[in-house]
Design an enzyme around this catalytic site. Sequence first.
Site, mmCIF file in Angstrom:
data_model
loop_
_atom_site.group_PDB
_atom_site.id
_atom_site.type_symbol
_atom_site.label_atom_id
_atom_site.label_comp_id
_atom_site.label_asym_id
_atom_site.label_seq_id
_atom_site.Cartn_x
_atom_site.Cartn_y
_atom_site.Cartn_z
ATOM 1 N N PHE A 128 -9.790 1.922 -16.882
ATOM 2 C CA PHE A 128 -9.159 2.707 -15.826
ATOM 3 C C PHE A 128 -8.692 4.021 -16.478
ATOM 4 O O PHE A 128 -8.079 3.998 -17.536
ATOM 5 C CB PHE A 128 -7.970 1.933 -15.265
ATOM 6 C CG PHE A 128 -7.407 2.521 -14.010
ATOM 7 C CD1 PHE A 128 -7.902 2.145 -12.771
ATOM 8 C CD2 PHE A 128 -6.375 3.453 -14.056
ATOM 9 C CE1 PHE A 128 -7.377 2.682 -11.608
ATOM 10 C CE2 PHE A 128 -5.851 3.998 -12.889
ATOM 11 C CZ PHE A 128 -6.349 3.616 -11.659
ATOM 12 N N ASP A 200 -4.433 -5.107 -20.099
ATOM 13 C CA ASP A 200 -3.999 -4.616 -18.794
ATOM 14 C C ASP A 200 -4.401 -5.645 -17.740
ATOM 15 O O ASP A 200 -5.586 -5.971 -17.604
ATOM 16 C CB ASP A 200 -4.676 -3.264 -18.526
ATOM 17 C CG ASP A 200 -4.209 -2.627 -17.239
ATOM 18 O OD1 ASP A 200 -4.030 -3.354 -16.245
ATOM 19 O OD2 ASP A 200 -4.052 -1.392 -17.217
ATOM 20 N N TYR A 225 1.851 -3.549 -7.269
ATOM 21 C CA TYR A 225 1.564 -3.175 -5.879
ATOM 22 C C TYR A 225 0.174 -3.604 -5.429
ATOM 23 O O TYR A 225 -0.197 -3.410 -4.296
ATOM 24 C CB TYR A 225 1.763 -1.664 -5.652
ATOM 25 C CG TYR A 225 1.089 -0.775 -6.684
ATOM 26 C CD1 TYR A 225 -0.276 -0.546 -6.641
ATOM 27 C CD2 TYR A 225 1.832 -0.175 -7.699
ATOM 28 C CE1 TYR A 225 -0.890 0.253 -7.588
ATOM 29 C CE2 TYR A 225 1.226 0.631 -8.648
ATOM 30 C CZ TYR A 225 -0.143 0.843 -8.585
ATOM 31 O OH TYR A 225 -0.748 1.631 -9.527
ATOM 32 N N LYS A 226 -0.628 -4.186 -6.326
ATOM 33 C CA LYS A 226 -1.963 -4.649 -5.937
ATOM 34 C C LYS A 226 -1.853 -6.101 -5.444
ATOM 35 O O LYS A 226 -1.280 -6.345 -4.406
ATOM 36 C CB LYS A 226 -2.927 -4.473 -7.102
ATOM 37 C CG LYS A 226 -3.178 -2.981 -7.397
ATOM 38 C CD LYS A 226 -3.983 -2.709 -8.648
ATOM 39 C CE LYS A 226 -4.112 -1.201 -8.841
ATOM 40 N NZ LYS A 226 -4.484 -0.826 -10.203
ATOM 41 N N ARG A 375 -15.902 -0.546 -2.950
ATOM 42 C CA ARG A 375 -15.190 -1.728 -3.444
ATOM 43 C C ARG A 375 -14.604 -2.532 -2.291
ATOM 44 O O ARG A 375 -13.950 -1.978 -1.413
ATOM 45 C CB ARG A 375 -14.015 -1.309 -4.335
ATOM 46 C CG ARG A 375 -14.369 -0.882 -5.712
ATOM 47 C CD ARG A 375 -13.147 -0.881 -6.620
ATOM 48 N NE ARG A 375 -11.926 -0.393 -5.991
ATOM 49 C CZ ARG A 375 -10.749 -0.374 -6.579
ATOM 50 N NH1 ARG A 375 -10.621 -0.849 -7.817
ATOM 51 N NH2 ARG A 375 -9.681 0.089 -5.968
#
Length: 416
Positions: A128, A200, A225-226, A375
């Site tokens: 990322f 991560d 928050y995911k 996605r």
Amino acid sequence: MSLHISREHAEMLDKKDPIACKRDEFFIEEGTIYLDGNSLGPAPKSVFDSIDVTMREEWAKGLIRSHNTAGWFMLTDTLGDKIARLLGAGQGEIVVCDTTSLNIYKTLHAALSMQPNRKRIVAEATSFPTNLYMAEGVASTCRDVSIALEGSDGDAIEDLIDEDTAIVMLNHVDYRSGVIRDVKAITELAHSMGAMVMVDLCHSAGVIPVDLRDLNVDFAVGCTYKYLNGGPGSPAYAYAAKRHHGKFTQPLSGWHGHAAPFKFEQSYRQGEGARALLCGTQHTLSMRALQSGLAIFDDVSVSELYEKGKALSDFFVSLVDGFADELGVGFYSPKDVNLRNGQVSLTHETGGYAIVQALIERGVIGDFRQPNVMRFGFAPLYLRYVDIWDAANHLHDVLKSKEWTHERFNVVATVT
Ligand SMILES: *Cc1c(COP(=O)(O)O)cnc(C)c1O
């Protein structure tokens, strides 16, 4: 009929789903099929009252006293301990604070501080981007520290790990493809070379079983928050293995990481354990929202969620496979469900972004990632098999009718 499996079949799968009732704990608008829980999870219904009480009672009436009486000050630790139970970490090994980006900065520095003679950060070129940007930031502020990337400085990360490697930064799950990395094997290799590992967990926490003790990594970070449904901008977390407590330093030496913040001493004395990764005052409202997100995991195991997530995404793959060749859709994610988390990424030669926009207009919310990846996240807590069927059906129709070629779907927004 456009799909080769019937909607009734999906309805039957929903009837047999042992965790179907978890969906009721979320606010999901009628007509919305939410396939972007891997970017921002939906709102748990309990969050509205929780924030209301925090505002009206704890803040308005309790005022400053609520740091003690409502436990505000220690939310970094109490929520960290809750996350620890999801990730196979011990109590006191995880703190909730700041952003993933900042926690990457702190943990990379922490690892470097423990190995002053080692100067290399090893990472994945496909990482990322913020992870790489933060590593660059670390390298720019540490003398002689450099970065080696799998995918540009070497083909395999294993070949880049050597006696100069201080820390290997891994993504447990690749954010584009959903592919799961064998963190345990790489950690074993890194340790045998005397290097450390930071992982991560942004795209694995809450959807695939993670056992930090078993993985044996040194540090870890992740966002909330995911898949943890903590709300927009909710704080991240940072893990430091107990064996390293008291042995590392990190440069963001703010007062909350101090051994005695309320003694107001003149110079920094690092606090104990994972608290040494704290910096300053956290967002209390966001931590309260996160608390509601985490409470949903109290009566469901991540392995149950993983099984359902695999079944949902496998179902999507079989549906899309029925028309992929005919309508020009490619699979960016591996089709084998055991190789990835609950996410399926597709490609289309020219239409990726516009196809996602056309689906959003139909209520099917996924997202687009450069250069051509569509996605679709399959969060098992609140998605039904009929949602997957409907989403695949919409995708088929958008492609078949060429609806996506309409001008309005081809204007690029700021956040994709
Ligand atoms: C979402 C995500 C981030 C986000 O970082 P922030 O600092 O919260 O903006 C970082 N790394 C990975 C792998 C992610 O998926």
